[in-house]
Scaffold this active site. Structure first.
Site, PDB file in Angstrom:
ATOM      1  N   LEU A  87       0.857  -1.190   0.000  1.00  0.00           N
ATOM      2  CA  LEU A  87       0.000   0.000   0.000  1.00  0.00           C
ATOM      3  C   LEU A  87       0.889   1.234   0.000  1.00  0.00           C
ATOM      4  CD1 LEU A  87      -2.637  -1.115   2.680  1.00  0.00           C
ATOM      5  CD2 LEU A  87      -2.786  -1.321   0.181  1.00  0.00           C
ATOM      6  N   CYS A 139      -7.563   9.699   7.290  1.00  0.00           N
ATOM      7  CA  CYS A 139      -6.427   9.617   6.372  1.00  0.00           C
ATOM      8  C   CYS A 139      -6.085   8.151   6.111  1.00  0.00           C
ATOM      9  CB  CYS A 139      -5.228  10.365   6.954  1.00  0.00           C
ATOM     10  SG  CYS A 139      -3.818  10.469   5.841  1.00  0.00           S
ATOM     11  N   CYS A 140      -6.019   7.339   7.177  1.00  0.00           N
ATOM     12  CA  CYS A 140      -5.747   5.906   7.000  1.00  0.00           C
ATOM     13  C   CYS A 140      -6.862   5.236   6.193  1.00  0.00           C
ATOM     14  CB  CYS A 140      -5.614   5.212   8.345  1.00  0.00           C
ATOM     15  SG  CYS A 140      -3.999   5.362   9.132  1.00  0.00           S
ATOM     16  N   GLY A 161       1.196 -10.089   8.035  1.00  0.00           N
ATOM     17  CA  GLY A 161       2.350 -10.352   8.894  1.00  0.00           C
ATOM     18  C   GLY A 161       2.045 -10.124  10.362  1.00  0.00           C
ATOM     19  N   ASP A 166       2.892  -8.372  18.794  1.00  0.00           N
ATOM     20  CA  ASP A 166       2.951  -6.975  18.344  1.00  0.00           C
ATOM     21  C   ASP A 166       2.298  -6.020  19.337  1.00  0.00           C
ATOM     22  OD1 ASP A 166       4.288  -7.468  15.976  1.00  0.00           O
ATOM     23  OD2 ASP A 166       2.454  -7.667  14.793  1.00  0.00           O
ATOM     24  N   CYS A 221       3.895   5.118   7.866  1.00  0.00           N
ATOM     25  CA  CYS A 221       4.145   6.343   7.110  1.00  0.00           C
ATOM     26  C   CYS A 221       5.139   7.228   7.870  1.00  0.00           C
ATOM     27  CB  CYS A 221       2.854   7.105   6.900  1.00  0.00           C
ATOM     28  SG  CYS A 221       1.685   6.262   5.804  1.00  0.00           S
ATOM     29  N   CYS A 224       3.812   9.658  10.444  1.00  0.00           N
ATOM     30  CA  CYS A 224       3.154   9.118  11.638  1.00  0.00           C
ATOM     31  C   CYS A 224       4.019   8.100  12.367  1.00  0.00           C
ATOM     32  CB  CYS A 224       1.819   8.483  11.248  1.00  0.00           C
ATOM     33  SG  CYS A 224       0.685   9.634  10.461  1.00  0.00           S
ATOM     34  N   CYS A 247      -4.034   1.146  12.113  1.00  0.00           N
ATOM     35  CA  CYS A 247      -4.421   1.895  10.922  1.00  0.00           C
ATOM     36  C   CYS A 247      -5.843   1.558  10.458  1.00  0.00           C
ATOM     37  CB  CYS A 247      -3.444   1.652   9.796  1.00  0.00           C
ATOM     38  SG  CYS A 247      -3.181  -0.083   9.442  1.00  0.00           S
TER      39      CYS A 247
HETATM   40  S1  SF4 Z   1      -0.283   6.371   8.773  1.00  0.00           S
HETATM   41 FE1  SF4 Z   1      -0.565   8.621   8.800  1.00  0.00          FE
HETATM   42  S2  SF4 Z   1      -0.056   9.410   6.725  1.00  0.00           S
HETATM   43 FE2  SF4 Z   1      -0.258   7.136   6.646  1.00  0.00          FE
HETATM   44  S3  SF4 Z   1      -2.337   6.842   5.961  1.00  0.00           S
HETATM   45 FE3  SF4 Z   1      -2.405   6.756   8.208  1.00  0.00          FE
HETATM   46  S4  SF4 Z   1      -2.765   8.863   8.960  1.00  0.00           S
HETATM   47 FE4  SF4 Z   1      -2.238   8.960   6.745  1.00  0.00          FE
END
Ligand code: SF4
Length: 251
Positions: A87, A139-140, A161, A166, A221, A224, A247
């Site tokens: 992704l 956002c996720c 995985g 975890d 990411c 984050c 996420c």
């Molecule tokens: S980890 Fe952060 S930047 Fe990545 S998709 Fe999720 S909120 Fe967005």
């Protein structure tokens, strides 16, 4: 040997037929889960992948975060027809993208990189700048959950995985489960420890994400993921300072 990553846009992936729209497929997968769920507990990771390759009527979709490449190595050995899925949120560390390139170069399985419907700039324009700060769950959802749901449509089963060690929320992860869509979800590393991962990487000379040696034991990411102090919870650097711990891919 593979040499290129195939990029798939979420909008295009959504055009694929969803194999779970057939009720007979949903019933067959549920029966498989009931018949084999407990039998696969205790199987090796390789045996779990071989079971998926043998019993499902589509290739497996093996999801990779690129934090490590254990699943890519196991897939090539035990599920050679499986597709590797990455992704590409648009917010990854450059090092993560380099690992993805190396995986495409090293392994024979096809590597699909799925990108969100919107670019970062388009998302900023439509949702507000830096949504990962104002609403990381949304956002996720836009950059991970929706793309994964789209790319899974042609597959009867997918592979993660996830490991029980975890996080407390993952402590009861089964090796085989049915996900929200009715697909088989295989977690062949469920019983592995972090040391098991390290041992496998060393024994098979796997690609190593350089940031895992620089204070980033859990990598998502770049926006984050924070560096973690020695001895701290490895996942404490993910969405540090917020209540968010997952996420949403596995909820
Ligand atoms: S980890 Fe952060 S930047 Fe990545 S998709 Fe999720 S909120 Fe967005």
């Amino acid at each position: 040997m593979s040499t290129a990553i195939t990029t798939v846009n979420t909008s295009d992936a959504l055009a694929d037929d969803d194999v779970l729209s057939d009720p007979a497929t949903a019933r067959r997968l549920m029966e498989l889960a009931l018949d084999y769920g407990s039998k696969l507990e205790g199987a090796t990771a390789g045996e779990v992948l071989e079971w998926g390759a043998e019993h499902l009527r589509t290739p497996l979709a093996v999801t990779l975060s690129m934090q490590d490449t254990v699943l890519a190595d196991l897939a090539e050995k035990h599920a050679p027809n499986a597709d590797l899925i990455f992704l590409d949120t648009g917010y990854h560390f450059p090092e993560t993208l380099e690992v993805a390139d190396q995986v495409a170069e090293r392994y024979s399985n096809r590597l699909l990189s799925i990108v969100p419907k919107r670019t970062r700039a388009e998302q900023d324009a439509e949702e507000g700048v830096d949504l990962y700060k104002t609403d990381p769950t949304r956002c996720c959802a836009l950059r991970k959950v929706e793309p994964l749901a789209a790319v899974k449509r042609p597959y009867e089963g997918w592979v993660t995985g996830l490991k029980r060690v975890d996080a407390p929320t993952r402590a009861n992860t089964p090796v085989l489960e049915i996900d929200k869509t009715g697909r088989i979800k295989l977690n062949p590393l469920a019983a592995w420890t972090d040391q098991d991962i390290e041992d496998y990487i060393a024994a098979h000379d796997l690609i190593v994400h350089p940031l895992t040696k620089q204070g980033f034991p859990s990598i998502g990411c770049a926006t984050c993921t924070a560096r973690v102090a020695e001895g701290a919870d490895p996942r404490s650097g993910r969405w540090a300072g917020s209540e968010k711990t997952e996420c949403g891919l596995h909820l």
